[in-house]
Design a protein around this motif. Structure first.
Motif, PDB file in Angstrom:
ATOM      1  N   ALA A   1      52.377  18.340   9.806  1.00 12.68           N
ATOM      2  CA  ALA A   1      51.887  18.835  11.101  1.00 12.68           C
ATOM      3  C   ALA A   1      51.285  20.232  10.979  1.00 12.68           C
ATOM      4  CB  ALA A   1      53.008  18.822  12.131  1.00 12.68           C
ATOM      5  N   SER A   2      51.856  21.081  10.144  1.00  9.96           N
ATOM      6  CA  SER A   2      51.300  22.428   9.999  1.00  9.96           C
ATOM      7  C   SER A   2      49.892  22.355   9.403  1.00  9.96           C
ATOM      8  CB  SER A   2      52.203  23.326   9.157  1.00  9.96           C
ATOM      9  OG  SER A   2      52.371  22.785   7.865  1.00  9.96           O
ATOM     10  N   LYS A   3      49.674  21.445   8.468  1.00  7.78           N
ATOM     11  CA  LYS A   3      48.332  21.307   7.895  1.00  7.78           C
ATOM     12  C   LYS A   3      47.346  20.774   8.928  1.00  7.78           C
ATOM     13  CE  LYS A   3      49.736  20.877   3.105  1.00  7.78           C
ATOM     14  NZ  LYS A   3      49.717  20.037   1.895  1.00  7.78           N
ATOM     15  N   ALA A   4      47.801  19.902   9.805  1.00 10.40           N
ATOM     16  CA  ALA A   4      46.930  19.419  10.882  1.00 10.40           C
ATOM     17  C   ALA A   4      46.531  20.589  11.785  1.00 10.40           C
ATOM     18  CB  ALA A   4      47.623  18.318  11.676  1.00 10.40           C
ATOM     19  N   LEU A   5      47.484  21.468  12.079  1.00 11.61           N
ATOM     20  CA  LEU A   5      47.172  22.661  12.863  1.00 11.61           C
ATOM     21  C   LEU A   5      46.156  23.528  12.119  1.00 11.61           C
ATOM     22  CD1 LEU A   5      47.599  24.641  15.221  1.00 11.61           C
ATOM     23  CD2 LEU A   5      49.591  25.532  13.972  1.00 11.61           C
ATOM     24  N   PHE A   6      46.341  23.698  10.826  1.00  5.33           N
ATOM     25  CA  PHE A   6      45.401  24.504  10.038  1.00  5.33           C
ATOM     26  C   PHE A   6      43.998  23.892  10.077  1.00  5.33           C
ATOM     27  CE2 PHE A   6      49.134  25.827   7.101  1.00  5.33           C
ATOM     28  CZ  PHE A   6      49.673  26.592   8.117  1.00  5.33           C
TER      29      PHE A   6
ATOM     30  N   TYR B   1      37.828  24.799  14.561  1.00  2.00           N
ATOM     31  CA  TYR B   1      37.466  25.688  15.670  1.00  2.00           C
ATOM     32  C   TYR B   1      36.514  26.776  15.178  1.00  2.00           C
ATOM     33  CZ  TYR B   1      37.733  29.206  19.303  1.00  2.00           C
ATOM     34  OH  TYR B   1      37.401  30.135  20.268  1.00  2.00           O
ATOM     35  N   CYS B   2      36.868  27.400  14.066  1.00  2.95           N
ATOM     36  CA  CYS B   2      36.020  28.468  13.519  1.00  2.95           C
ATOM     37  C   CYS B   2      34.644  27.940  13.139  1.00  2.95           C
ATOM     38  CB  CYS B   2      36.691  29.109  12.303  1.00  2.95           C
ATOM     39  SG  CYS B   2      38.047  30.201  12.725  1.00  2.95           S
ATOM     40  N   MET B   3      34.610  26.821  12.445  1.00  2.00           N
ATOM     41  CA  MET B   3      33.335  26.279  11.995  1.00  2.00           C
ATOM     42  C   MET B   3      32.440  25.918  13.181  1.00  2.00           C
ATOM     43  SD  MET B   3      34.708  24.061   8.721  1.00  2.00           S
ATOM     44  CE  MET B   3      33.168  23.204   8.439  1.00  2.00           C
TER      45      MET B   3
ATOM     46  N   LEU C   1      45.844  13.041   7.107  1.00  2.00           N
ATOM     47  CA  LEU C   1      45.107  14.274   7.381  1.00  2.00           C
ATOM     48  C   LEU C   1      43.612  13.989   7.563  1.00  2.00           C
ATOM     49  CD1 LEU C   1      46.905  16.753   4.966  1.00  2.00           C
ATOM     50  CD2 LEU C   1      46.840  16.890   7.466  1.00  2.00           C
ATOM     51  N   ARG C   2      43.056  13.076   6.791  1.00  2.00           N
ATOM     52  CA  ARG C   2      41.635  12.722   6.960  1.00  2.00           C
ATOM     53  C   ARG C   2      41.396  12.078   8.325  1.00  2.00           C
ATOM     54  NH1 ARG C   2      38.620  14.528   3.314  1.00  2.00           N
ATOM     55  NH2 ARG C   2      39.318  14.583   1.178  1.00  2.00           N
ATOM     56  N   GLU C   3      42.324  11.236   8.764  1.00  2.00           N
ATOM     57  CA  GLU C   3      42.208  10.630  10.092  1.00  2.00           C
ATOM     58  C   GLU C   3      42.312  11.703  11.175  1.00  2.00           C
ATOM     59  OE1 GLU C   3      41.705   8.297  13.313  1.00  2.00           O
ATOM     60  OE2 GLU C   3      41.280   7.771  11.228  1.00  2.00           O
ATOM     61  N   THR C   4      43.214  12.641  10.987  1.00  2.00           N
ATOM     62  CA  THR C   4      43.350  13.758  11.927  1.00  2.00           C
ATOM     63  C   THR C   4      42.054  14.566  11.972  1.00  2.00           C
ATOM     64  OG1 THR C   4      45.732  13.876  11.537  1.00  2.00           O
ATOM     65  CG2 THR C   4      44.687  15.848  12.448  1.00  2.00           C
ATOM     66  N   LEU C   5      41.461  14.808  10.811  1.00  2.12           N
ATOM     67  CA  LEU C   5      40.205  15.538  10.735  1.00  2.12           C
ATOM     68  C   LEU C   5      39.095  14.791  11.478  1.00  2.12           C
ATOM     69  CD1 LEU C   5      38.667  17.978   9.603  1.00  2.12           C
ATOM     70  CD2 LEU C   5      38.228  16.603   7.548  1.00  2.12           C
TER      71      LEU C   5
ATOM     72  N   GLN D   1      39.469  12.830  14.021  1.00  2.28           N
ATOM     73  CA  GLN D   1      39.739  13.020  15.449  1.00  2.28           C
ATOM     74  C   GLN D   1      39.313  14.424  15.898  1.00  2.28           C
ATOM     75  OE1 GLN D   1      43.806  11.890  16.285  1.00  2.28           O
ATOM     76  NE2 GLN D   1      43.557   9.962  15.207  1.00  2.28           N
ATOM     77  N   LEU D   2      39.564  15.415  15.079  1.00  4.51           N
ATOM     78  CA  LEU D   2      39.174  16.789  15.413  1.00  4.51           C
ATOM     79  C   LEU D   2      37.644  16.917  15.495  1.00  4.51           C
ATOM     80  CD1 LEU D   2      41.659  18.767  13.152  1.00  4.51           C
ATOM     81  CD2 LEU D   2      41.674  18.703  15.647  1.00  4.51           C
ATOM     82  N   ASN D   3      36.949  16.231  14.601  1.00  6.36           N
ATOM     83  CA  ASN D   3      35.483  16.275  14.617  1.00  6.36           C
ATOM     84  C   ASN D   3      34.909  15.659  15.887  1.00  6.36           C
ATOM     85  OD1 ASN D   3      34.507  17.604  12.293  1.00  6.36           O
ATOM     86  ND2 ASN D   3      35.159  15.882  11.035  1.00  6.36           N
TER      87      ASN D   3
END
Length: 147
Positions: free
Chosen positions: A59-64, A70-72, A137-141, A143-145
């Motif tokens: 979960a911490s890596k998902a937050l990171f 956000y920055c990008m 983590l790739r799936e989380t990424l 979703q973030l995208n």
């Protein structure tokens, strides 16, 4: 109730680094001539993590990853923060190659670090590739995208 929280402040506005944390270091200030942000209140609530059935997931890596995205998306090449020794260790364990700009002492005499955390695609890959849950983590990424 405690929450998972990260607060981003553009360096064009008053920041905790410039108004509070500067006293722990020798002459620090956020850059004003480049896109720059400060992140504060960075923590992951373990109770909420467990309630979301994320105990065995990074979960911490998902937050990171969310912080980096956000920055990008907002044109920041990275973020600055003041962290404890423990939080700095978590970044290193996540394979995020943060730069320690200066080490200082808090009002309690504990080590604190003024750091710069780069935000780019290589950092994302470094964080994901070294984790046994890289598929999650790739799936989380993904979703973030889509946010």
């Amino acid at each position: 109730m405690r929450r998972t929280l990260s607060r981003f402040i553009d360096a064009k506005h008053p920041t905790m680094t410039d108004e509070i944390f500067y006293q722990y270091f020798n002459n620090i200030s956020l850059p004003k001539d480049i896109p720059c942000c400060e992140i504060t209140r960075l923590f992951l609530d373990k109770d909420r993590r467990d309630e979301g059935n994320l105990r065995t997931l990074p979960a911490s890596k998902a937050l990171f990853l969310a912080m980096i995205m956000y920055c990008m998306k907002n044109g920041y090449p990275g973020m600055h923060a003041v962290t404890s020794r423990g939080m700095y260790a978590i970044f290193r364990q996540a394979n995020w190659k943060v730069d320690v700009l200066q080490k200082g002492l808090s009002e309690k005499g504990e080590a604190v670090y003024y750091i710069y955390m780069p935000a780019n695609q290589q950092v994302i890959e470094d964080i994901i590739n070294k984790d046994k849950n890289s598929a999650w983590l790739r799936e989380t990424l993904t979703q973030l995208n889509n946010l």
